[in-house]
Write an enzyme that holds these catalytic residues in place. Structure first.
Site, PDB file in Angstrom:
ATOM      1  N   ARG A 170     -38.239  37.319 176.974  1.00 24.55           N
ATOM      2  CA  ARG A 170     -36.885  37.851 176.897  1.00 24.55           C
ATOM      3  C   ARG A 170     -35.813  36.768 176.946  1.00 24.55           C
ATOM      4  O   ARG A 170     -34.804  36.852 176.239  1.00 24.55           O
ATOM      5  CB  ARG A 170     -36.673  38.871 178.012  1.00 24.55           C
ATOM      6  CG  ARG A 170     -37.550  40.107 177.851  1.00 24.55           C
ATOM      7  CD  ARG A 170     -37.234  41.149 178.893  1.00 24.55           C
ATOM      8  NE  ARG A 170     -38.093  42.325 178.751  1.00 24.55           N
ATOM      9  CZ  ARG A 170     -37.952  43.433 179.467  1.00 24.55           C
ATOM     10  NH1 ARG A 170     -36.995  43.509 180.380  1.00 24.55           N
ATOM     11  NH2 ARG A 170     -38.764  44.454 179.293  1.00 24.55           N
ATOM     12  N   ASP A 191     -24.722  51.965 184.601  1.00 25.59           N
ATOM     13  CA  ASP A 191     -25.871  51.085 184.440  1.00 25.59           C
ATOM     14  C   ASP A 191     -25.360  49.655 184.485  1.00 25.59           C
ATOM     15  O   ASP A 191     -24.188  49.395 184.169  1.00 25.59           O
ATOM     16  CB  ASP A 191     -26.584  51.350 183.107  1.00 25.59           C
ATOM     17  CG  ASP A 191     -28.034  50.879 183.129  1.00 25.59           C
ATOM     18  OD1 ASP A 191     -28.933  51.724 183.267  1.00 25.59           O
ATOM     19  OD2 ASP A 191     -28.272  49.653 183.022  1.00 25.59           O
TER      20      ASP A 191
END
Length: 297
Positions: A48, A149
């Site tokens: 990632r 979030d």
């Protein structure tokens, strides 16, 4: 040797990724977002964050992390956090929670207020909105959902309310027809949440570890599902304690299937399968009253 244990993929790795680099990443994401990365996540972290190295043109993990810490670039910190945040969700995931929510709101005074604190790409808050509409018998109930979030990328997806049609494969056809609009022409194969539902939900970026949260008031329910598993016990306890003043006295707290809050907080008692309610005595810092015992015959 200060490198991650080699495996078959090491020979084709684009960037060197040492054990020290991995430990730095673990420390930074814990401090930034409270996420406790397991040692088994080395390959995930490499995969990632390698994208961030390519995007920034930096040629080593050490240089990338040095730059991240020294420059304090908010946009890159955001990208770093987004890259290490896992988002797995679906409509009506852990379906047993939604009938409990429906029964809960039918007996409450409107307006209803609910916080979904790990909203990901929006499937969960929209599932909550659909449940409220069905329970209260209208597409425009007196209800509001705050959906937050830490990942700004998923919030952009959530606020658009647009999904691939196959995301509705497991949904009841009548429910899908009532709450979604099918795309036509260039939008074929896509669906969009009805505007009435989108108007019920406010999406905000929120870090549960931040000193202050951009929310106020008290909620009838809080959905905190499948997020606490990324935090250690002290962090979980701190977050749960901050939930208490944001909940009405008889509010519900919904947890994920593998989460157990009884071991990290005395403020809640179990209501049902991964559903909790405030214990008014413990939440106020008072001992619970002793149980009354029946007189022996």
């Amino acid at each position: 040797m200060n490198s991650v244990r080699p495996n078959k993929s090491d020979a084709i790795k684009e960037f060197e990724f040492t054990a020290r680099d991995f430990e730095r990443v673990r420390g930074l994401i814990y401090k930034r977002a409270g996420i406790a990365l397991a040692e088994s996540k080395q390959e995930m972290v490499y995969s990632r964050l390698a994208r961030r190295l390519r995007a920034t043109g930096i040629r080593s993990f050490q240089a990338y992390l040095d730059t991240l810490e020294s420059k304090g670039d908010d946009s890159e910190w955001e990208a770093f956090t987004n890259a290490l945040t896992t988002n797995l969700t679906s409509f009506f995931r852990e379906a047993h929670h939604f009938p409990i929510l429906a029964d809960h709101v039918r007996n409450r005074k409107e307006p209803i207020s609910i916080w979904c604190c790990a909203s990901s790409t929006g499937e969960e808050p929209y599932s909550i909105a659909m449940t409220l509409c069905e329970a209260l018998g209208t597409l425009t109930p007196q209800a509001h959902i705050v959906a937050t979030d830490i990942d700004t990328n998923v919030l952009n997806t959530a606020s658009s309310g647009i999904y691939a049609l196959d995301r509705l494969d497991k949904m009841q056809p009548e429910r899908a027809k009532r709450f979604f609009l099918k795309g036509k022409g260039q939008q074929e194969g896509l669906v969009r949440v009805r505007p009435e539902l989108r108007e019920m939900v406010t999406f905000k970026q929120l870090n549960l570890l931040a000193d202050s949260w951009p929310i106020s008031g008290q909620f009838d329910a809080i959905f905190c599902r499948n997020v606490m598993i990324y935090f250690d016990k002290p962090t979980q306890s701190k977050i749960l304690s901050r939930f208490v003043p944001l909940m009405k006295p008889d509010a519900l707290l919904f947890a994920g299937h593998s989460e157990n809050f009884l071991y990290v907080s005395d403020a809640f008692k179990l209501r049902g399968k991964t559903v909790y309610e405030l214990d008014p005595h413990r939440a106020a810092g008072r001992p619970a009253p002793p149980r009354r015992l029946e007189k022996e015959l």
